[in-house]
Enzyme design. Structure first.
Site, mmCIF file in Angstrom:
data_model
loop_
_atom_site.group_PDB
_atom_site.id
_atom_site.type_symbol
_atom_site.label_atom_id
_atom_site.label_comp_id
_atom_site.label_asym_id
_atom_site.label_seq_id
_atom_site.Cartn_x
_atom_site.Cartn_y
_atom_site.Cartn_z
ATOM 1 N N ASP A 192 0.831 -1.201 0.000
ATOM 2 C CA ASP A 192 0.000 0.000 0.000
ATOM 3 C C ASP A 192 0.870 1.256 0.000
ATOM 4 O O ASP A 192 1.966 1.270 0.566
ATOM 5 C CB ASP A 192 -0.880 -0.012 1.262
ATOM 6 C CG ASP A 192 -2.015 0.991 1.191
ATOM 7 O OD1 ASP A 192 -2.316 1.481 0.094
ATOM 8 O OD2 ASP A 192 -2.583 1.294 2.254
ATOM 9 N N ARG A 236 0.289 5.613 -4.486
ATOM 10 C CA ARG A 236 -0.223 6.931 -4.886
ATOM 11 C C ARG A 236 0.299 8.018 -3.961
ATOM 12 O O ARG A 236 0.705 9.095 -4.423
ATOM 13 C CB ARG A 236 -1.753 6.920 -4.890
ATOM 14 C CG ARG A 236 -2.361 6.071 -5.988
ATOM 15 C CD ARG A 236 -3.855 6.279 -6.107
ATOM 16 N NE ARG A 236 -4.577 5.884 -4.900
ATOM 17 C CZ ARG A 236 -5.879 6.030 -4.730
ATOM 18 N NH1 ARG A 236 -6.610 6.585 -5.684
ATOM 19 N NH2 ARG A 236 -6.474 5.622 -3.625
ATOM 20 N N TRP A 245 3.008 7.991 -2.271
ATOM 21 C CA TRP A 245 4.438 8.164 -2.543
ATOM 22 C C TRP A 245 4.641 9.107 -3.723
ATOM 23 O O TRP A 245 5.469 10.019 -3.673
ATOM 24 C CB TRP A 245 5.055 6.804 -2.829
ATOM 25 C CG TRP A 245 6.528 6.810 -3.078
ATOM 26 C CD1 TRP A 245 7.528 6.700 -2.152
ATOM 27 C CD2 TRP A 245 7.180 6.930 -4.357
ATOM 28 N NE1 TRP A 245 8.758 6.743 -2.766
ATOM 29 C CE2 TRP A 245 8.570 6.887 -4.118
ATOM 30 C CE3 TRP A 245 6.715 7.060 -5.667
ATOM 31 C CZ2 TRP A 245 9.503 6.966 -5.153
ATOM 32 C CZ3 TRP A 245 7.640 7.157 -6.690
ATOM 33 C CH2 TRP A 245 9.019 7.100 -6.429
ATOM 34 N N ASN A 281 -10.826 -1.865 -6.404
ATOM 35 C CA ASN A 281 -10.005 -0.903 -7.139
ATOM 36 C C ASN A 281 -10.385 -0.895 -8.612
ATOM 37 O O ASN A 281 -10.535 0.171 -9.236
ATOM 38 C CB ASN A 281 -8.517 -1.258 -7.039
ATOM 39 C CG ASN A 281 -7.919 -1.097 -5.661
ATOM 40 O OD1 ASN A 281 -6.972 -1.799 -5.325
ATOM 41 N ND2 ASN A 281 -8.456 -0.202 -4.849
ATOM 42 N N ARG A 291 1.623 -5.240 6.182
ATOM 43 C CA ARG A 291 0.964 -4.158 5.453
ATOM 44 C C ARG A 291 1.789 -2.891 5.608
ATOM 45 O O ARG A 291 2.233 -2.545 6.713
ATOM 46 C CB ARG A 291 -0.451 -3.903 5.951
ATOM 47 C CG ARG A 291 -1.113 -2.771 5.139
ATOM 48 C CD ARG A 291 -2.584 -2.663 5.310
ATOM 49 N NE ARG A 291 -3.126 -1.674 4.364
ATOM 50 C CZ ARG A 291 -4.362 -1.633 3.922
ATOM 51 N NH1 ARG A 291 -5.231 -2.544 4.319
ATOM 52 N NH2 ARG A 291 -4.766 -0.712 3.073
ATOM 53 N N ARG A 299 -5.194 -2.630 8.871
ATOM 54 C CA ARG A 299 -6.348 -3.464 8.527
ATOM 55 C C ARG A 299 -5.942 -4.387 7.381
ATOM 56 O O ARG A 299 -4.956 -4.133 6.687
ATOM 57 C CB ARG A 299 -7.551 -2.609 8.137
ATOM 58 C CG ARG A 299 -7.331 -1.705 6.932
ATOM 59 C CD ARG A 299 -8.546 -0.833 6.652
ATOM 60 N NE ARG A 299 -8.365 -0.022 5.462
ATOM 61 C CZ ARG A 299 -7.764 1.164 5.432
ATOM 62 N NH1 ARG A 299 -7.274 1.673 6.553
ATOM 63 N NH2 ARG A 299 -7.653 1.845 4.307
#
Length: 241
Positions: free
Chosen positions: A31, A34, A36, A79, A190, A196
């Protein structure tokens, strides 16, 4: 800097220095691509390309640490349904180039797991074919979770297990999950500071250690992976015993 879910240990003190084997299977929710890119004033496409390169790096790091299987969550079914087309195009372009890059640099078997029918037509065939047979003893396998949804995976497995000629029991359901005969992940990581699972490997995560890292995925380094593996090794999983 990383934050971790630390579970109480049984039968060993925190200061004992005991360390278990490395996880055989690591799953990663990659994750932050974007964020970054936007944080650097770059196009979102640059973030996806940097994130794809980090997946290639991850496979090499796993190889060096004795991890035999990696599953990387790259794009969810939601997505694909909700992100704008001009954002999805570079994301999927970067993903489509990954199998060749991984095989060329590291020689690992590459599989695509998820609902290939949710992908744009031009990618359904190339990614849909990335499903070579594997068994429980497989090594050097990377699964790219594309068009993935954990609820859909369980429903798919249940339907397959209850089809004519099959007996609907948990063992049958397990072999019909997207990862098939591969063992469940020992460790789920994650990135990007989110705490989550977002529907990732809902069935398989039952006994997994969880590790949450603040680094955005393109900034994720080998040291971050080592931190996650080390934390996993200090946990004593009793599996209810």
């Amino acid at each position: 800097m990383s934050t971790e879910v630390r579970m109480p240990r049984t039968g060993a003190s925190q200061d004992s220095g005991e360390s278990g084997p490395p996880p055989r299977h690591i799953a990663v929710i990659a994750d932050g691509n974007r964020r970054w890119a936007r944080g650097r004033g770059l196009a979102v496409a640059d973030g996806y390309r940097a994130g794809a390169e980090r997946v290639v790096d991850l496979v090499g790091w796993c190889d060096g640490l004795g991890v035999h299987i990696a599953t990387v969550f790259l794009v969810s079914a939601r997505n694909l349904e909700h992100r704008p087309a001009d954002e999805l195009a570079p994301m999927l372009e970067a993903i489509a180039a990954l199998p060749q890059a991984v095989r060329h640099r590291h020689g690992w078997t590459v599989r695509a797991v998820g609902d290939s029918g949710a992908l744009p037509g031009h990618l359904q065939s190339p990614l849909g074919r990335l499903n070579p047979p594997v068994d429980a003893d497989a090594r050097r396998v990377v699964n790219l979770a594309v068009g993935y949804d954990g609820h859909r995976e369980i429903l798919h497995a249940a339907r397959q297990a209850s089809a004519p000629g099959h007996t609907a029991n948990p063992d049958d359901i397990t072999v019909h999950l997207y990862n098939g005969a591969l063992p469940a992940p020992d460790l789920i990581v994650r990135t990007a500071g989110e705490h989550r699972l977002s529907g990732f490997m809902l069935w398989q995560s039952f006994d997994a250690s969880l590790h949450f890292c603040d680094a955005l995925w393109p900034d994720f380094q080998r040291a971050d992976l080592v931190d996650a593996v080390t934390h996993h090794q200090t946990q004593q999983r009793t599996f209810g015993l």
